[in-house]
Design an enzyme around this catalytic site. Structure first.
Site, PDB file in Angstrom:
ATOM      1  N   GLU A 157       1.127  -0.857   0.087  1.00  0.00           N
ATOM      2  CA  GLU A 157       0.424  -0.343  -0.189  1.00  0.00           C
ATOM      3  C   GLU A 157       0.712   1.182   0.130  1.00  0.00           C
ATOM      4  OE1 GLU A 157      -3.080  -0.175  -0.887  1.00  0.00           O
ATOM      5  OE2 GLU A 157      -2.865  -2.711  -0.382  1.00  0.00           O
ATOM      6  N   HIS A 160       1.767   2.343  -3.520  1.00  0.00           N
ATOM      7  CA  HIS A 160       0.659   3.338  -4.201  1.00  0.00           C
ATOM      8  C   HIS A 160       0.926   4.634  -3.219  1.00  0.00           C
ATOM      9  CE1 HIS A 160      -1.637   0.538  -6.311  1.00  0.00           C
ATOM     10  NE2 HIS A 160      -2.209  -0.576  -4.373  1.00  0.00           N
TER      11      HIS A 160
END
Length: 204
Positions: A157, A160
């Site tokens: 994550e 990202h």
């Protein structure tokens, strides 16, 4: 479904591979960011609707440094030790303005997927231990160390919000082999089990 803040949670469309927002480095948030609590609630709702274990703001079209994680689904793996299962079951956290300051330990492979890249999974090597600085909703800065699958999800994550996708971390050969599948995602020629926005699909 109404939350404690008495608003109706929204399932947001997940941005598909190829959209430029997935390549932007996220900007930092401030406590004055409008309706941040609602955004976070909606991100969790969207993640759960898609049966994910993590979701970052760029995946819903916002280039900001925010992601949410809930590793409970991984706790159902009977091959894990009971202690690790319990850790995974209990881990749910919001990360605001995160910065990984160390990645240490051994490289290990895990078969990763991504809600923005449906129907594609590949083995990705990452370090097994991270040190990360971040804030939760209170914007109090903290530093913590994570390892194993929890570290893995956080790293994925975190990438990202740095404009990085897990497909960037695979070999050139594997990139060539999945090129057609990635183009199908860009063109919206795939069907996901959740709401998505595709970059080239007409009428998106």
């Amino acid at each position: 479904m109404k939350s404690k803040n008495n608003f109706i949670k929204m399932i947001l469309p997940i941005i598909g591979y190829g959209d430029p927002v997935l390549r932007k480095v996220g900007t930092e948030l401030t406590p004055e960011y409008p309706n941040l609590d609602i955004l976070i609630e909606n991100m969790y709702a969207t993640m759960y609707n898609a049966y994910g274990v993590g979701l970052a703001a760029p995946q819903i079209g916002l280039a900001v440094r925010l992601f949410v994680v809930d590793t409970e689904p991984f706790s159902e793996n009977d091959e894990l030790k009971t202690e690790e299962q319990n850790q995974l079951k209990a881990f749910k956290k919001t990360f605001i303005n995160a910065k990984i300051i160390a990645e240490e330990g051994n490289d290990w492979a895990f078969n990763e997927g991504c809600l923005s890249i449906p129907e594609v999974r590949e083995d990705v090597f990452r370090k097994d231990t991270i040190t990360i600085e971040y804030c939760e909703e209170d914007f109090v800065r903290k530093t913590e160390v994570y390892n194993g699958l929890i570290a893995r999800v956080i790293q994925h994550e975190y990438d990202h919000i740095e404009g990085i996708l897990f497909t960037d971390k695979i070999s050139s050969l594997k990139k060539t082999l999945i090129k057609k599948r990635l183009q199908n995602i860009i063109d919206g020629k795939i069907r996901a089990d959740y709401k998505m926005k595709f970059f080239n699909k007409k009428g998106r």
